[in-house]
Design an enzyme around this catalytic site. Structure first.
Site, PDB file in Angstrom:
ATOM      1  CG  ASP A 176      58.770  -3.300 -14.132  1.00 37.62           C
ATOM      2  OD1 ASP A 176      59.406  -4.123 -13.446  1.00 37.62           O
ATOM      3  OD2 ASP A 176      57.954  -2.509 -13.643  1.00 37.62           O
ATOM      4  CG  ASN A 232      51.679   6.312 -11.056  1.00 36.99           C
ATOM      5  OD1 ASN A 232      51.722   5.097 -10.869  1.00 36.99           O
ATOM      6  ND2 ASN A 232      52.422   6.918 -11.956  1.00 36.99           N
ATOM      7  CG  HIS A 257      53.273   2.317 -12.062  1.00 31.33           C
ATOM      8  ND1 HIS A 257      54.282   3.206 -11.803  1.00 31.33           N
ATOM      9  CD2 HIS A 257      53.523   1.270 -11.243  1.00 31.33           C
ATOM     10  CE1 HIS A 257      55.090   2.723 -10.887  1.00 31.33           C
ATOM     11  NE2 HIS A 257      54.641   1.543 -10.529  1.00 31.33           N
ATOM     12  CD  GLU A 263      54.949   5.485 -14.954  1.00 31.87           C
ATOM     13  OE1 GLU A 263      53.963   5.505 -14.191  1.00 31.87           O
ATOM     14  OE2 GLU A 263      56.125   5.617 -14.560  1.00 31.87           O
TER      15      GLU A 263
END
Ligand code: GLP
Length: 239
Positions: free
Chosen positions: A66, A134, A136, A141
């Protein structure tokens, strides 16, 4: 269940040694590399293996997981800079390395470029992932839907608090990432989790429920995931 290690050093040694064994079996493996602090020591140890046995890395290929949108490759906060300095340059992988350009004029087209490369050269053999606080994976996401392939993503507030970018005045407003199917089609997945800030997400992961609002939970659908965590990240109530 996770393999729990005393610290990030022993976790990283286990990961690097296991990756090397996979490389012996398939020297032209395609390795997907996450950025961030968790896999850094694993990459350093892979470089040590390379220095001891360079031939083993002759055919290794690497794809970047990413990137923050808008960051140039020489920006120290970029995933590119991180991977270049820790893994790609020390092993001399430049010609066998494919990566999102964070400054591509059309991020959508950049994703298509990466996706068509992966369609021809994939699937990923060894996928090294970190866990976002979170939940991810890469920049997949949490949300009502997840995307299967490389895509442009709106970064969550949580991701923008990541140490790589949180102090920047010019925070990225998007990210580019491989998608969930790209990751789940990997032959072997290493999810590395370290530090006390990951306890809560680890607890959620270990609950076993699969949910788009916690993308890492999709790893429960994969048959070859090595979940490696250090003692700090292991939820206290499970000890
Ligand atoms: C970042 C990166 C991911 C990384 C994750 C965890 O947002 N986009 O590639 O795996 O968050 O990073 P860390 O290992 O620093 O906690």
């Amino acid at each position: 269940m996770p393999l729990v290690f005393a610290d990030i050093e022993s976790l990283s040694r286990y990961a690097a040694d296991t990756i090397v064994e996979l490389l012996r079996v398939k020297p032209d493996s395609l390795l997907c590399a996450a950025s961030g602090s968790t896999p850094t020591r694993t990459y350093e140890l892979l470089v040590e293996h390379f220095l001891a046995e360079p031939d083993l890395f002759d055919q290794l290929r690497v794809i970047k997981l990413d990137e923050w949108g808008g960051l140039s490759s020489d920006d120290p906060a970029s995933c590119e800079h991180h991977l270049r300095t820790t893994l790609v340059d020390p092993i001399g992988l430049e010609k066998r390395y494919i990566a999102f350009d964070g400054r591509a004029p059309s991020p959508e087209r950049e994703c298509e470029r990466i996706q068509s490369w992966l369609a021809g050269q994939g699937p990923i053999d060894i996928c090294i992932l970190g866990l976002g606080v979170n939940g991810h994976l890469g920049f997949n996401e949490p949300g009502d839907a997840l995307w299967p392939h490389a895509h442009v993503t709106r970064l969550s507030e949580s991701s923008l608090q990541h140490a790589m970018v949180r102090d920047r005045p010019d925070k990225p407003d998007y990210g580019v990432t491989l998608g969930m199917a790209d990751l789940l089609q990997s032959r072997h997945i290493f999810l590395q989790v370290s530090g006390v800030s990951k306890r809560e997400p680890m607890e959620r992961l270990l609950s076993g429920a699969v949910c788009t609002h916690f993308p890492a939970s999709f790893l429960h659908l994969h048959p070859h995931v090595l979940l490696l965590c250090d003692a700090e990240a292991y939820p206290a109530e499970l000890e």
